[in-house]
Design an enzyme around this catalytic site. Structure first.
Site, short mmCIF file in Angstrom:
data_model
loop_
_atom_site.label_atom_id
_atom_site.label_comp_id
_atom_site.label_asym_id
_atom_site.label_seq_id
_atom_site.Cartn_x
_atom_site.Cartn_y
_atom_site.Cartn_z
N ASP A 196 6.68 33.61 -7.98
CA ASP A 196 5.43 33.38 -8.70
C ASP A 196 5.76 33.62 -10.17
O ASP A 196 6.64 34.44 -10.50
CB ASP A 196 4.35 34.38 -8.26
CG ASP A 196 3.68 33.99 -6.94
OD1 ASP A 196 4.14 33.03 -6.29
OD2 ASP A 196 2.70 34.65 -6.57
N HIS A 245 4.57 40.65 -8.33
CA HIS A 245 4.40 40.47 -9.78
C HIS A 245 4.80 41.74 -10.55
O HIS A 245 4.40 42.84 -10.20
CB HIS A 245 2.98 40.04 -10.12
CG HIS A 245 2.56 38.85 -9.29
ND1 HIS A 245 1.25 38.52 -9.05
CD2 HIS A 245 3.30 37.90 -8.64
CE1 HIS A 245 1.20 37.43 -8.29
NE2 HIS A 245 2.44 37.04 -8.04
N ASP A 247 4.16 42.58 -13.72
CA ASP A 247 3.41 42.98 -14.91
C ASP A 247 2.44 44.14 -14.71
O ASP A 247 1.56 44.37 -15.54
CB ASP A 247 2.72 41.76 -15.56
CG ASP A 247 1.99 40.88 -14.57
OD1 ASP A 247 2.10 41.12 -13.36
OD2 ASP A 247 1.29 39.95 -15.00
N CYS A 349 -2.84 38.95 -15.61
CA CYS A 349 -2.94 38.02 -14.47
C CYS A 349 -3.94 36.91 -14.78
O CYS A 349 -3.72 35.75 -14.43
CB CYS A 349 -3.48 38.72 -13.23
SG CYS A 349 -2.64 40.19 -12.72
N1 NVA Z 1 0.97 43.88 -7.36
C1 NVA Z 1 0.63 44.73 -8.48
C2 NVA Z 1 -0.15 44.03 -9.51
C3 NVA Z 1 0.62 43.05 -10.28
C4 NVA Z 1 -0.08 42.45 -11.45
C5 NVA Z 1 -0.18 45.92 -8.01
O1 NVA Z 1 -0.91 45.78 -7.04
O2 NVA Z 1 -0.12 46.96 -8.64
#
Ligand code: NVA
Length: 364
Positions: A196, A245, A247, A349
């Site tokens: 992604d 992800h 970030d 996001c």
């Molecule tokens: N998967 C990560 C958020 C990523 C933007 C989380 O749940 O902390």
């Protein structure tokens, strides 16, 4: 005589902090659906008590009250961006409620166009449609088609990474997410390239990426070869029981300032220390445990958006983090966002920067 244009190209973004000029922000409306339950979700959704909700309600709209509150937050974010002089664009409406099928699988619907960061990896003058890991999100890029066509006509490069087949071969059969004290493991196999866009984060000539429930080594290799010699793609090691992800885990906020999640980053690559970067350890989130979070963890507060090297858009409820950001030399711009975070993401996001004023350089 024709005048030589000196303005920034229509798509131009090399890092997270050059002055922001144009950004795409997701859309909340009545077609915003709860993601349908699918093979990948037990690897991504942290809170197991929510799994049943997705199994029962996936593919139907989020409750109206929840959507209204999320929409209010998103509007506040758009307002902050516009007040800062940033041009805000949005995806077009798209029929998410229609069934999705390939020769290998079928689902009752897709989800939404809430999170452009996951869908489009925008780097330099190019837009890369990511080879996304969720079947229910495999056509989400179509909500951005008109924008991509417009940016292409304006001079941007536009490419799609090989759209993955997402058949059963792409996922480890019977996968069970690891517990905190178990070694990292991933649901995705190496059958085909997958990532992604939000699995990677830009930092000039260096791009950092972490394997996740949507990102495999094949995908990382594809990205490096596609980007070529101008960029170095570094795989970073994280520990996250439900990785998805980077970030809310590893975030180069500004030159010399790397924000890390203390629970997830296993090792900060040596290059940061060697080049004198400060490693900023994110304080723990303040969002109350009682606040509903369906799709991501409370660490979503790390998911900020930089307006420039100092101004940072941050979730208004996170006072401790806001204080730390000030101590670290930033100017926090507070915006309420907990109600948007409920349905699955933070500011980063919910947006993807299209144009920042700056050029390609190395920060190491
Ligand atoms: N998967 C990560 C958020 C990523 C933007 C989380 O749940 O902390």
């Amino acid at each position: 005589m024709e005048q030589q244009s000196t303005s920034t190209p229509v798509v131009n973004t090399f890092n997270e902090w050059d002055p922001l000029e144009e950004i795409v922000v997701g859309r909340v409306d009545e077609t915003t659906l709860i993601p349908p339950w699918d093979v990948i979700m037990p690897a991504c959704v942290h809170d197991k008590t929510q799994w049943d909700f997705f199994k029962r309600r996936g593919g139907t709209p989020w409750p109206v009250e929840m959507l209204k509150k999320a929409e209010r937050d998103l509007e506040a974010f758009i307002d902050v961006l516009q007040q800062a002089g940033v041009t805000v664009r949005q995806p077009e409406p798209y029929p998410y409620e229609r069934p999705l099928a390939s020769p290998d699988w079928g689902l009752k619907s897709s989800c939404y166009a809430l999170m452009p960061r996951d869908v489009l990896f925008v780097i330099g003058d190019q837009i890369i449609e990511a080879p996304m890991g969720w079947r229910s999100r495999s056509t989400e890029r179509l909500a951005y088609r008109e924008l991509c066509k417009e940016y292409f006509r304006g001079g941007a490069r536009w490419v799609a990474a090989p759209p993955p087949r997402l058949s059963d071969e792409s996922y480890v059969r019977g996968f069970v997410a690891p517990e905190e004290d178990e070694p990292q493991r991933f649901i995705v196999t190496e059958y085909e390239p997958m990532f992604d866009a939000a699995d990677a984060i830009k930092c000039g000539r260096d791009v950092f990426i972490a394997r996740s429930s949507c990102c495999n080594r094949f995908g990382i290799e594809w990205l490096q070869r596609h980007l070529g010699d101008e960029y170095i793609v570094h795989e970073i090691e994280v520990h996250d029981t439900h990785p998805m992800h980077v970030d809310a885990t590893f975030y180069p906020l500004a030159p010399g300032k790397l924000l890390i999640n203390p629970e997830r980053v296993v090792d900060v690559p040596d290059m940061f220390e060697k080049s004198g970067w400060d490693v900023l350890v994110c304080p723990v989130p303040e969002m109350p445990e009682s606040h509903p979070m369906y799709n991501c963890s409370r660490w979503i507060m790390m998911n900020v958006v930089m307006l420039d090297e100092t101004r940072v858009v941050v979730s208004a409820g996170e006072k401790r983090f806001i204080r730390r950001l000030k101590e670290w030399g930033f100017e926090p711009v507070e915006c309420p966002f907990w109600d948007f975070e409920t349905i699955g993401g933070g500011f980063h996001c919910a947006s993807v920067d299209i144009r920042r004023r700056g050029g390609l350089r190395s920060y190491f």
